[in-house]
Design a protein around this motif. Structure first.
Motif, PDB file in Angstrom:
ATOM      1  N   GLY A  31      21.911   1.959  -2.381  1.00 11.52           N
ATOM      2  CA  GLY A  31      21.939   0.540  -2.039  1.00 11.52           C
ATOM      3  C   GLY A  31      20.593   0.015  -1.572  1.00 11.52           C
ATOM      4  O   GLY A  31      20.025  -0.904  -2.182  1.00 11.52           O
ATOM      5  N   GLN A  32      20.058   0.595  -0.495  1.00 11.77           N
ATOM      6  CA  GLN A  32      18.750   0.176   0.004  1.00 11.77           C
ATOM      7  C   GLN A  32      17.642   0.575  -0.958  1.00 11.77           C
ATOM      8  O   GLN A  32      16.695  -0.180  -1.183  1.00 11.77           O
ATOM      9  N   GLY A  33      17.765   1.777  -1.523  1.00  6.09           N
ATOM     10  CA  GLY A  33      16.723   2.248  -2.430  1.00  6.09           C
ATOM     11  C   GLY A  33      16.542   1.359  -3.637  1.00  6.09           C
ATOM     12  O   GLY A  33      15.423   1.156  -4.114  1.00  6.09           O
ATOM     13  N   SER A  34      17.641   0.804  -4.145  1.00  8.20           N
ATOM     14  CA  SER A  34      17.547  -0.057  -5.329  1.00  8.20           C
ATOM     15  C   SER A  34      16.754  -1.324  -5.035  1.00  8.20           C
ATOM     16  O   SER A  34      16.010  -1.813  -5.901  1.00  8.20           O
ATOM     17  N   MET A  35      16.898  -1.862  -3.820  1.00  9.44           N
ATOM     18  CA  MET A  35      16.181  -3.095  -3.481  1.00  9.44           C
ATOM     19  C   MET A  35      14.682  -2.851  -3.363  1.00  9.44           C
ATOM     20  O   MET A  35      13.871  -3.662  -3.811  1.00  9.44           O
ATOM     21  N   SER A  73       0.807  -1.232   0.000  1.00 10.84           N
ATOM     22  CA  SER A  73       0.000   0.000   0.000  1.00 10.84           C
ATOM     23  C   SER A  73       0.835   1.274   0.000  1.00 10.84           C
ATOM     24  O   SER A  73       0.296   2.352   0.240  1.00 10.84           O
ATOM     25  N   MET A  74       2.172   1.156  -0.307  1.00 15.69           N
ATOM     26  CA  MET A  74       3.026   2.344  -0.314  1.00 15.69           C
ATOM     27  C   MET A  74       3.966   2.309  -1.513  1.00 15.69           C
ATOM     28  O   MET A  74       4.444   1.238  -1.900  1.00 15.69           O
ATOM     29  N   PRO A  75       4.289   3.480  -2.109  1.00 15.14           N
ATOM     30  CA  PRO A  75       5.268   3.530  -3.202  1.00 15.14           C
ATOM     31  C   PRO A  75       6.679   3.235  -2.675  1.00 15.14           C
ATOM     32  O   PRO A  75       6.984   3.536  -1.510  1.00 15.14           O
ATOM     33  N   PRO A  76       7.561   2.667  -3.506  1.00 13.08           N
ATOM     34  CA  PRO A  76       8.893   2.252  -3.050  1.00 13.08           C
ATOM     35  C   PRO A  76       9.728   3.368  -2.429  1.00 13.08           C
ATOM     36  O   PRO A  76      10.279   3.203  -1.335  1.00 13.08           O
ATOM     37  N   SER A  77       9.863   4.504  -3.114  1.00 12.56           N
ATOM     38  CA  SER A  77      10.728   5.577  -2.616  1.00 12.56           C
ATOM     39  C   SER A  77      10.221   6.148  -1.300  1.00 12.56           C
ATOM     40  O   SER A  77      11.008   6.522  -0.427  1.00 12.56           O
TER      41      SER A  77
END
Length: 318
Positions: free
Chosen positions: A79-83, A30-34
């Motif tokens: 790093g974390q953002g890409s996953m 229910s949330m966008p990745p970024s």
């Protein structure tokens, strides 16, 4: 052998960060990745900075913020953002498997740097075992491989390389404040970058906090408190207390934890091939751990012998 604090820190990181793949998958419901990563790290960084201030630490200086911004961007934003970014494109287990490239990147970068040394036979054997286990796990999903999006695969691979560069940077830089304060500054800079990305991508226009489901809310809470506020200071301390290759072994164990949690929580299928690959990965970590412990013990003995020899020379008046 490894000291008890180093061993305990490694086990904690193995388990907690291995569980974040499942948590991110639930949060994505229910949330966008970024926004997941941005909100997570801004809250966690603020909490850590507040705890640091209440404990009597001085506020960070501008130069310390600049130093912390490098791993903040490389390790957290990229790093974390890409996953999390690859979460809607790839199965969580495959993302964890790709992140297992981290020890390989770390070892190769250490070797390639000026003055770098060739990895020992034990480290190479451990990397080979871990890579073999990872290859078996990837092979498990080969039937569904045609559905994996190349964009997600490339994002995670670049994210692991960025994380490895950040770890080496942190190892070579002089400590900037406490591990708690350093983790707080990294989270705030990395989280701010991810919020900026979310804003530029228009995520705020299609998102409202009212749409967050209870499951997603609890997942984000776990990511903030356990995976960030508690575990990132542990990781920052471990980077200084152990070798980069040994620290990077968490990327080999995380896929195993992620797969078993998927089996237990989401009722995902567990096969004999998955069990075999998990054993290979764990054996690889054990091989690297013992090789690094042996190398550290040899270095300590060499320093002790050198000091003893210098003492004898001084005693003889030479």
């Amino acid at each position: 052998m490894l000291s008890i604090p180093v061993g305990a820190a490694l086990c904690w990181i193995y388990l907690v960060w291995g569980s974040t793949y499942l948590s991110n998958r639930i949060a994505l419901e229910s949330m966008p990745p970024s926004l997941i990563s941005g909100i997570r790290f801004l809250i966690a960084g603020s909490v850590l900075l507040l705890i640091s201030a209440l404990s009597g630490a001085r506020l960070p200086k501008l130069g310390e913020w600049k130093v912390a911004a490098v791993p903040g961007v490389l390790m957290i934003a990229i790093g974390q953002g890409s996953m999390v970014y690859a979460g809607p494109m790839l199965p969580s287990g495959i993302i964890a498997l790709l992140f297992a490239m981290l020890p390989i990147w770390t070892t190769l970068l250490q070797w390639a740097m000026p003055g770098g040394t060739r990895p020992s036979a034990g480290v190479l054997a451990g990397l080979l075992l871990g890579s073999a286990g990872m290859a078996l796990l990837v092979g498990r999903g080969s039937g569904a491989g045609t559905h994996w999006q190349l964009e997600g695969l490339v994002a995670v691979v670049l994210g692991t390389l960025s994380w490895a560069v950040a770890a080496l940077y942190m190892k070579r830089r002089a400590p900037q404040g406490s591990a708690l304060q350093g983790a707080a500054m990294q989270m705030l800079t990395g989280g701010a970058c991810q919020i900026l990305v979310a804003t530029l991508c228009g995520d705020w226009q299609t998102f409202s906090f009212g749409q967050i489901t209870p499951r997603s809310g609890w997942a984000v809470t776990y990511l903030v408190i356990v995976a960030s506020v508690i575990t990132y200071p542990v990781y920052n301390w471990l980077v200084k207390a152990a070798t980069p290759t040994l620290v990077a072994t968490f990327a080999f164990v995380n896929p195993v934890v992620a797969l078993y949690l998927g089996w237990l929580v989401l009722d995902e299928k567990m096969t004999a091939l998955m069990v075999l690959s998990s054993v290979l990965i764990v054996c690889g970590v054990i091989a690297i751990t013992f090789a690094q412990a042996r190398a550290n013990r040899g270095d300590r003995l060499a320093l002790a012998e050198k000091a003893a020899g210098a003492g004898k020379l001084q005693g003889s008046g030479i």
